[in-house]
Design a protein around this motif. Sequence first.
Motif, PDB file in Angstrom:
ATOM      1  N   ARG A 142       0.898  -1.156   0.000  1.00  0.00           N
ATOM      2  CA  ARG A 142       0.000   0.000   0.000  1.00  0.00           C
ATOM      3  C   ARG A 142       0.932   1.200   0.000  1.00  0.00           C
ATOM      4  O   ARG A 142       1.819   1.303   0.838  1.00  0.00           O
ATOM      5  N   THR A 143       0.737   2.093  -0.948  1.00  0.00           N
ATOM      6  CA  THR A 143       1.659   3.209  -1.083  1.00  0.00           C
ATOM      7  C   THR A 143       0.974   4.313  -1.868  1.00  0.00           C
ATOM      8  O   THR A 143      -0.242   4.321  -2.027  1.00  0.00           O
ATOM      9  N   ARG A 144       1.756   5.208  -2.374  1.00  0.00           N
ATOM     10  CA  ARG A 144       1.243   6.254  -3.259  1.00  0.00           C
ATOM     11  C   ARG A 144       1.719   5.953  -4.670  1.00  0.00           C
ATOM     12  O   ARG A 144       2.845   5.531  -4.884  1.00  0.00           O
ATOM     13  N   MET A 145       0.847   6.203  -5.603  1.00  0.00           N
ATOM     14  CA  MET A 145       1.181   6.108  -7.020  1.00  0.00           C
ATOM     15  C   MET A 145       1.048   7.535  -7.537  1.00  0.00           C
ATOM     16  O   MET A 145      -0.073   8.018  -7.725  1.00  0.00           O
ATOM     17  N   ALA A 146       2.188   8.195  -7.674  1.00  0.00           N
ATOM     18  CA  ALA A 146       2.207   9.632  -7.979  1.00  0.00           C
ATOM     19  C   ALA A 146       1.413  10.363  -6.892  1.00  0.00           C
ATOM     20  O   ALA A 146       1.828  10.346  -5.748  1.00  0.00           O
ATOM     21  N   GLN A 147       0.253  10.931  -7.221  1.00  0.00           N
ATOM     22  CA  GLN A 147      -0.481  11.766  -6.272  1.00  0.00           C
ATOM     23  C   GLN A 147      -1.593  11.057  -5.504  1.00  0.00           C
ATOM     24  O   GLN A 147      -2.292  11.690  -4.722  1.00  0.00           O
ATOM     25  N   VAL A 148      -1.802   9.757  -5.727  1.00  0.00           N
ATOM     26  CA  VAL A 148      -2.945   9.083  -5.105  1.00  0.00           C
ATOM     27  C   VAL A 148      -2.535   7.808  -4.376  1.00  0.00           C
ATOM     28  O   VAL A 148      -1.543   7.174  -4.725  1.00  0.00           O
ATOM     29  N   PRO A 149      -3.314   7.420  -3.381  1.00  0.00           N
ATOM     30  CA  PRO A 149      -3.032   6.146  -2.710  1.00  0.00           C
ATOM     31  C   PRO A 149      -3.400   4.977  -3.618  1.00  0.00           C
ATOM     32  O   PRO A 149      -4.348   5.059  -4.403  1.00  0.00           O
ATOM     33  N   ALA A 150      -2.644   3.905  -3.506  1.00  0.00           N
ATOM     34  CA  ALA A 150      -2.907   2.702  -4.294  1.00  0.00           C
ATOM     35  C   ALA A 150      -2.315   1.505  -3.560  1.00  0.00           C
ATOM     36  O   ALA A 150      -1.477   1.649  -2.673  1.00  0.00           O
ATOM     37  N   ALA A 151      -2.781   0.337  -3.948  1.00  0.00           N
ATOM     38  CA  ALA A 151      -2.219  -0.920  -3.453  1.00  0.00           C
ATOM     39  C   ALA A 151      -1.920  -1.771  -4.679  1.00  0.00           C
ATOM     40  O   ALA A 151      -2.621  -1.685  -5.689  1.00  0.00           O
ATOM     41  N   PHE A 152      -0.862  -2.581  -4.592  1.00  0.00           N
ATOM     42  CA  PHE A 152      -0.534  -3.417  -5.743  1.00  0.00           C
ATOM     43  C   PHE A 152       0.234  -4.650  -5.316  1.00  0.00           C
ATOM     44  O   PHE A 152       0.792  -4.725  -4.226  1.00  0.00           O
ATOM     45  N   TRP A 153       0.235  -5.629  -6.200  1.00  0.00           N
ATOM     46  CA  TRP A 153       1.017  -6.840  -6.022  1.00  0.00           C
ATOM     47  C   TRP A 153       1.347  -7.414  -7.389  1.00  0.00           C
ATOM     48  O   TRP A 153       0.747  -7.053  -8.385  1.00  0.00           O
ATOM     49  N   LEU A 154       2.341  -8.281  -7.420  1.00  0.00           N
ATOM     50  CA  LEU A 154       2.724  -8.987  -8.636  1.00  0.00           C
ATOM     51  C   LEU A 154       1.790 -10.193  -8.716  1.00  0.00           C
ATOM     52  O   LEU A 154       1.973 -11.190  -8.039  1.00  0.00           O
ATOM     53  N   HIS A 155       0.736 -10.052  -9.523  1.00  0.00           N
ATOM     54  CA  HIS A 155      -0.327 -11.060  -9.593  1.00  0.00           C
ATOM     55  C   HIS A 155       0.191 -12.355 -10.216  1.00  0.00           C
ATOM     56  O   HIS A 155      -0.201 -13.438  -9.825  1.00  0.00           O
ATOM     57  N   GLU A 156       1.024 -12.227 -11.194  1.00  0.00           N
ATOM     58  CA  GLU A 156       1.732 -13.359 -11.801  1.00  0.00           C
ATOM     59  C   GLU A 156       2.943 -12.785 -12.504  1.00  0.00           C
ATOM     60  O   GLU A 156       3.118 -11.571 -12.562  1.00  0.00           O
ATOM     61  N   ALA A 157       3.786 -13.624 -13.026  1.00  0.00           N
ATOM     62  CA  ALA A 157       5.014 -13.135 -13.670  1.00  0.00           C
ATOM     63  C   ALA A 157       4.665 -12.074 -14.713  1.00  0.00           C
ATOM     64  O   ALA A 157       3.791 -12.287 -15.552  1.00  0.00           O
ATOM     65  N   ASP A 158       5.307 -10.938 -14.639  1.00  0.00           N
ATOM     66  CA  ASP A 158       5.126  -9.834 -15.591  1.00  0.00           C
ATOM     67  C   ASP A 158       3.720  -9.232 -15.587  1.00  0.00           C
ATOM     68  O   ASP A 158       3.287  -8.645 -16.587  1.00  0.00           O
ATOM     69  N   ARG A 159       2.973  -9.370 -14.469  1.00  0.00           N
ATOM     70  CA  ARG A 159       1.647  -8.743 -14.412  1.00  0.00           C
ATOM     71  C   ARG A 159       1.372  -8.243 -12.998  1.00  0.00           C
ATOM     72  O   ARG A 159       1.250  -9.022 -12.070  1.00  0.00           O
ATOM     73  N   PHE A 160       1.292  -6.921 -12.882  1.00  0.00           N
ATOM     74  CA  PHE A 160       0.940  -6.286 -11.618  1.00  0.00           C
ATOM     75  C   PHE A 160      -0.553  -6.029 -11.593  1.00  0.00           C
ATOM     76  O   PHE A 160      -1.145  -5.681 -12.615  1.00  0.00           O
TER      77      PHE A 160
END
Length: 189
Positions: A142-160
């Motif tokens: 959970r972090t910021r993506m430029a100016q907005v909050p976002a959450a992300f993960w590496l869903h599978e190889a080469d795909r966030f």
Amino acid sequence: MSNAVSALGGVAWSDGIAMVAEVPLQGMITLRGPLGDPKVKNAATGVAAVDMPAQGAANCVEYRGICWMSPDELLVLCPYDTVGPNLEKMRATLGDLHSLCVDVSDARAVFDVSGPLAREVMAKLVPVDLAPDAFTPGMFRRTRMAQVPAAFWLHEADRFRIICFRSQAQYVFDLLCTAAQKGSAVNIF
């Protein structure tokens, strides 16, 4: 009753170094409570049909999964059309435990960034070390993506997979497309 629609109608863009696409409707349930309590674990895993992730991790398969959000919060993923019955199931499992589970599906937008240079696209936008040995499948941020909050993960190889607030969906989509423009490869990874 109106039909549910995603934030941007399933928009996709592939005219650059990575593919950016809005994910179809995703069921999302915020579950708050003492994560060490077996009732919380059973409520989450019983709906997602995956094992509980470690701190700072996500355990996801297709449109099901569990994302660790904070010491007392999980994001439980399930097919969109099963959120209602899954909420009932979770509440029954939790019983009288001091906890909260709520449908946040329509308050969020979900995107995929995919391709061999997806890691580079994401690295331009988030203050996270995304080197292949530092950010591996299953890690969740959970972090910021430029100016907005976002959450992300590496869903599978080469795909966030990225989750943001629905009200910021257009901004995030445009941001991802800008970071993935042709000729923008940095070749750092």
